[in-house]
Design a protein around this motif. Structure first.
Motif, PDB file in Angstrom:
ATOM      1  N   GLN A 152       0.829  -1.211   0.000  1.00 47.14           N
ATOM      2  CA  GLN A 152       0.000   0.000   0.000  1.00 47.14           C
ATOM      3  C   GLN A 152       0.866   1.265   0.000  1.00 47.14           C
TER       4      GLN A 152
ATOM      5  N   ILE B 209       1.524   4.812   0.967  1.00 50.93           N
ATOM      6  CA  ILE B 209       1.002   5.708   2.007  1.00 50.93           C
ATOM      7  C   ILE B 209       1.604   7.104   1.943  1.00 50.93           C
ATOM      8  N   GLY B 210       2.682   7.265   1.148  1.00 47.87           N
ATOM      9  CA  GLY B 210       3.288   8.584   1.065  1.00 47.87           C
ATOM     10  C   GLY B 210       4.373   8.665   0.023  1.00 47.87           C
TER      11      GLY B 210
ATOM     12  N   ARG C  60       8.259   8.604   7.785  1.00 48.76           N
ATOM     13  CA  ARG C  60       6.819   8.772   8.000  1.00 48.76           C
ATOM     14  C   ARG C  60       6.492  10.171   8.516  1.00 48.76           C
TER      15      ARG C  60
ATOM     16  N   THR D  54       4.967  13.318   2.379  1.00 43.03           N
ATOM     17  CA  THR D  54       3.656  13.827   1.998  1.00 43.03           C
ATOM     18  C   THR D  54       2.725  12.626   1.976  1.00 43.03           C
ATOM     19  N   THR D  55       1.679  12.662   2.785  1.00 45.67           N
ATOM     20  CA  THR D  55       0.772  11.513   2.877  1.00 45.67           C
ATOM     21  C   THR D  55      -0.256  11.531   1.754  1.00 45.67           C
ATOM     22  N   ASN D  56      -0.758  10.354   1.447  1.00 45.68           N
ATOM     23  CA  ASN D  56      -1.818  10.175   0.441  1.00 45.68           C
ATOM     24  C   ASN D  56      -1.558  10.954  -0.846  1.00 45.68           C
ATOM     25  N   PRO D  57      -0.432  10.692  -1.500  1.00 48.08           N
ATOM     26  CA  PRO D  57      -0.149  11.444  -2.726  1.00 48.08           C
ATOM     27  C   PRO D  57      -1.124  11.085  -3.848  1.00 48.08           C
ATOM     28  N   GLU D  58      -1.346  12.044  -4.730  1.00 48.24           N
ATOM     29  CA  GLU D  58      -2.139  11.746  -5.918  1.00 48.24           C
ATOM     30  C   GLU D  58      -1.369  10.731  -6.745  1.00 48.24           C
ATOM     31  N   THR D  59      -2.087   9.865  -7.429  1.00 43.23           N
ATOM     32  CA  THR D  59      -1.435   8.849  -8.250  1.00 43.23           C
ATOM     33  C   THR D  59      -2.039   8.846  -9.649  1.00 43.23           C
TER      34      THR D  59
END
Length: 170
Positions: free
Chosen positions: A86, A88-89, A113, A117-122
């Motif tokens: 997963q 996560i950043g 952590r 940068t958390t939850n980056p656009e993909t």
């Protein structure tokens, strides 16, 4: 503006032809089937057409200094932070400059952590080069994670896009 369907002259800025009610909404949207050369390729070619460097992946508890050393060793501007499979950043050279220098410098033992940068656009591998350029431009990104068909990740960078543009004889 003259209607491309019936030729009626309309007021500039109209959404529809006053005469035949044809929508003008999509007239200025670029389309691959009407473009040529670079414009056509950017809209048609997916991200698998880009040359991509080695992707640095790390666990969230990896020390930021270790991640920086890995990024430098692979000549990469970022590292993807994965928890299992997963994403996560993302940890970028911008994070290094912004969060690890100056008066608020973090100690060397801080985990990535804390700085990523958390939850980056993909993006997806099947997305076009134009989609990547648009997302980079709107978000101010130089690196965007790309989800491959096999559910692994790679990264597309602005350097990859510029290399793609420069390689062809448009």
């Amino acid at each position: 503006m003259n209607c491309p369907s019936c030729g009626h002259e309309n007021t500039e800025g109209s959404d529809r032809c006053d005469n035949c009610i044809t929508s003008f909404r999509d007239l200025d949207v670029p389309r691959a089937d009407s473009a040529e050369g670079l414009a056509r390729s950017v809209m048609e070619d997916n991200l698998s057409h880009l040359n991509q460097e080695e992707t640095v992946t790390v666990a969230p508890e990896t020390s930021a200094l270790d991640v920086i050393k890995r990024m430098k060793g692979s000549n990469s501007g970022c590292a993807l932070v994965l928890e299992g499979a997963q994403l996560i950043g993302i940890f970028t050279e911008h994070d290094v400059l912004r969060k690890m220098t100056g008066a608020n410098a973090m100690p060397g033992s801080v985990a990535v952590r804390e700085l990523m940068t958390t939850n980056p656009e993909t993006l997806r591998e099947r997305d076009s080069v134009a989609v990547a350029l648009n997302k980079m431009s709107l978000g101010g990104y130089r690196h965007i994670p790309v989800l491959r068909k096999d559910r692994s990740y790679t990264v597309v960078s602005i350097k990859n896009v510029l290399d793609y543009i420069a390689k062809e004889d448009w």
